[in-house]
Design a protein around this motif. Structure first.
Motif, mmCIF file in Angstrom:
data_model
loop_
_atom_site.group_PDB
_atom_site.id
_atom_site.type_symbol
_atom_site.label_atom_id
_atom_site.label_comp_id
_atom_site.label_asym_id
_atom_site.label_seq_id
_atom_site.Cartn_x
_atom_site.Cartn_y
_atom_site.Cartn_z
ATOM 1 N N PHE A 194 9.458 -3.002 2.549
ATOM 2 C CA PHE A 194 8.896 -1.929 3.347
ATOM 3 C C PHE A 194 9.666 -1.838 4.651
ATOM 4 O O PHE A 194 10.458 -2.728 4.990
ATOM 5 N N SER A 195 9.424 -0.755 5.380
ATOM 6 C CA SER A 195 10.096 -0.562 6.660
ATOM 7 C C SER A 195 9.143 0.086 7.643
ATOM 8 O O SER A 195 8.337 0.940 7.277
ATOM 9 N N SER A 196 9.254 -0.329 8.900
ATOM 10 C CA SER A 196 8.440 0.294 9.945
ATOM 11 C C SER A 196 9.221 1.371 10.683
ATOM 12 O O SER A 196 8.629 2.234 11.322
ATOM 13 N N ASP A 197 10.561 1.307 10.599
ATOM 14 C CA ASP A 197 11.381 2.251 11.356
ATOM 15 C C ASP A 197 12.382 3.015 10.488
ATOM 16 O O ASP A 197 13.180 3.782 10.998
ATOM 17 N N GLY A 198 12.365 2.806 9.192
ATOM 18 C CA GLY A 198 13.283 3.501 8.300
ATOM 19 C C GLY A 198 14.642 2.842 8.188
ATOM 20 O O GLY A 198 15.471 3.270 7.397
ATOM 21 N N GLU A 199 14.895 1.809 8.971
ATOM 22 C CA GLU A 199 16.197 1.134 8.938
ATOM 23 C C GLU A 199 16.076 -0.317 8.493
ATOM 24 O O GLU A 199 16.830 -0.773 7.651
ATOM 25 N N GLN A 200 15.160 -1.049 9.081
ATOM 26 C CA GLN A 200 15.012 -2.473 8.795
ATOM 27 C C GLN A 200 14.202 -2.667 7.516
ATOM 28 O O GLN A 200 13.107 -2.135 7.366
ATOM 29 N N ARG A 201 14.746 -3.463 6.574
ATOM 30 C CA ARG A 201 14.048 -3.776 5.331
ATOM 31 C C ARG A 201 13.312 -5.099 5.510
ATOM 32 O O ARG A 201 13.889 -6.082 5.930
ATOM 33 N N THR A 202 12.020 -5.100 5.186
ATOM 34 C CA THR A 202 11.187 -6.290 5.338
ATOM 35 C C THR A 202 10.471 -6.548 4.022
ATOM 36 O O THR A 202 10.101 -5.622 3.303
ATOM 37 N N GLN A 203 10.267 -7.828 3.712
ATOM 38 C CA GLN A 203 9.663 -8.232 2.442
ATOM 39 C C GLN A 203 8.137 -8.265 2.513
ATOM 40 O O GLN A 203 7.562 -8.617 3.538
ATOM 41 N N GLY A 204 7.530 -7.935 1.400
ATOM 42 C CA GLY A 204 6.097 -8.081 1.207
ATOM 43 C C GLY A 204 5.855 -8.728 -0.140
ATOM 44 O O GLY A 204 6.729 -8.719 -1.014
ATOM 45 N N GLU A 205 4.687 -9.312 -0.306
ATOM 46 C CA GLU A 205 4.344 -9.948 -1.582
ATOM 47 C C GLU A 205 2.868 -9.733 -1.852
ATOM 48 O O GLU A 205 2.052 -9.779 -0.925
ATOM 49 N N LEU A 206 2.542 -9.503 -3.102
ATOM 50 C CA LEU A 206 1.136 -9.430 -3.488
ATOM 51 C C LEU A 206 0.947 -10.086 -4.838
ATOM 52 O O LEU A 206 1.862 -10.176 -5.636
ATOM 53 N N HIS A 207 -0.271 -10.604 -5.036
ATOM 54 C CA HIS A 207 -0.621 -11.308 -6.272
ATOM 55 C C HIS A 207 -1.772 -10.581 -6.941
ATOM 56 O O HIS A 207 -2.731 -10.183 -6.272
ATOM 57 N N LEU A 208 -1.683 -10.460 -8.243
ATOM 58 C CA LEU A 208 -2.769 -9.931 -9.061
ATOM 59 C C LEU A 208 -3.211 -11.028 -10.018
ATOM 60 O O LEU A 208 -2.389 -11.580 -10.755
ATOM 61 N N LEU A 209 -4.490 -11.343 -9.987
ATOM 62 C CA LEU A 209 -5.077 -12.261 -10.959
ATOM 63 C C LEU A 209 -5.887 -11.396 -11.906
ATOM 64 O O LEU A 209 -6.939 -10.861 -11.536
ATOM 65 N N GLY A 210 -5.356 -11.213 -13.102
ATOM 66 C CA GLY A 210 -5.942 -10.229 -13.996
ATOM 67 C C GLY A 210 -5.675 -8.855 -13.413
ATOM 68 O O GLY A 210 -4.543 -8.464 -13.202
ATOM 69 N N LYS A 211 -6.727 -8.142 -13.071
ATOM 70 C CA LYS A 211 -6.584 -6.825 -12.451
ATOM 71 C C LYS A 211 -7.008 -6.821 -10.982
ATOM 72 O O LYS A 211 -7.043 -5.783 -10.345
ATOM 73 N N LYS A 212 -7.307 -7.995 -10.435
ATOM 74 C CA LYS A 212 -7.793 -8.095 -9.063
ATOM 75 C C LYS A 212 -6.698 -8.619 -8.135
ATOM 76 O O LYS A 212 -6.061 -9.632 -8.423
ATOM 77 N N MET A 213 -6.490 -7.912 -7.007
ATOM 78 C CA MET A 213 -5.535 -8.378 -6.022
ATOM 79 C C MET A 213 -6.150 -9.557 -5.270
ATOM 80 O O MET A 213 -7.248 -9.463 -4.740
ATOM 81 N N THR A 214 -5.443 -10.671 -5.249
ATOM 82 C CA THR A 214 -5.958 -11.882 -4.605
ATOM 83 C C THR A 214 -5.173 -12.266 -3.361
ATOM 84 O O THR A 214 -5.625 -13.120 -2.598
ATOM 85 N N HIS A 215 -4.005 -11.666 -3.155
ATOM 86 C CA HIS A 215 -3.169 -12.041 -2.020
ATOM 87 C C HIS A 215 -2.250 -10.885 -1.663
ATOM 88 O O HIS A 215 -1.697 -10.239 -2.551
ATOM 89 N N LEU A 216 -2.111 -10.621 -0.364
ATOM 90 C CA LEU A 216 -1.158 -9.625 0.119
ATOM 91 C C LEU A 216 -0.570 -10.161 1.407
ATOM 92 O O LEU A 216 -1.316 -10.561 2.312
ATOM 93 N N HIS A 217 0.751 -10.206 1.473
ATOM 94 C CA HIS A 217 1.412 -10.718 2.663
ATOM 95 C C HIS A 217 2.553 -9.786 3.047
ATOM 96 O O HIS A 217 3.383 -9.428 2.201
ATOM 97 N N LEU A 218 2.580 -9.388 4.297
ATOM 98 C CA LEU A 218 3.682 -8.605 4.846
ATOM 99 C C LEU A 218 4.380 -9.462 5.883
ATOM 100 O O LEU A 218 3.723 -9.996 6.787
ATOM 101 N N GLU A 219 5.706 -9.629 5.737
ATOM 102 C CA GLU A 219 6.442 -10.414 6.725
ATOM 103 C C GLU A 219 6.361 -9.726 8.084
ATOM 104 O O GLU A 219 6.065 -8.538 8.187
ATOM 105 N N VAL A 220 6.645 -10.493 9.111
ATOM 106 C CA VAL A 220 6.644 -9.956 10.474
ATOM 107 C C VAL A 220 7.640 -8.805 10.541
ATOM 108 O O VAL A 220 8.763 -8.904 10.040
ATOM 109 N N HIS A 221 7.215 -7.716 11.142
ATOM 110 C CA HIS A 221 8.071 -6.525 11.221
ATOM 111 C C HIS A 221 7.926 -5.884 12.595
ATOM 112 O O HIS A 221 6.988 -6.122 13.332
ATOM 113 N N ARG A 222 8.914 -5.079 12.888
ATOM 114 C CA ARG A 222 8.932 -4.344 14.144
ATOM 115 C C ARG A 222 7.893 -3.219 14.112
ATOM 116 O O ARG A 222 7.763 -2.526 13.119
#
Length: 102
Positions: A72-100
């Motif tokens: 993802f990007s907050s400014d259209g230039e910097q690329r930042t990583q995110g991660e999410l986990h699905l257990l079955g059909k339920k989201m159990t974790h969402l993490h967005l790295e530090v971003h501008r």
């Protein structure tokens, strides 16, 4: 190996592929919604499957735990990583790295 076992394995493979495709669509939608909530742009409008394993849910049922990554990007230039986990059909974790924040 008999033809019946080969067909069973083929059928199980197709079911797994179909279920993983549905989970990927669900993960992409969850990542996109989270990005919109935080005024971020989900880059490439996609998520990538990082890892799959079996795990028990809160009720003790065994389900697939799928870990997805996305950028993802907050400014259209910097690329930042995110991660999410699905257990079955339920989201159990969402993490967005530090971003501008713009």
């Amino acid at each position: 190996m008999s033809l019946e076992w080969l067909l069973v394995l083929l059928l199980l493979g197709m079911i797994y592929w179909w279920d993983t495709s549905a989970a990927k669509d669900q993960a992409r939608l969850a990542a996109k919604q989270q990005c919109e909530l935080q005024d971020l742009q989900l880059l490439d409008d996609t998520v990538a499957l990082k890892k799959t394993r079996l795990k028990r849910d809160r009720r003790g049922h065994i389900s697939f735990l799928r870990q997805f990554t996305f950028e993802f990007s907050s400014d259209g230039e910097q690329r930042t990583q995110g991660e999410l986990h699905l257990l079955g059909k339920k989201m159990t974790h969402l993490h967005l790295e530090v971003h501008r924040i713009h």
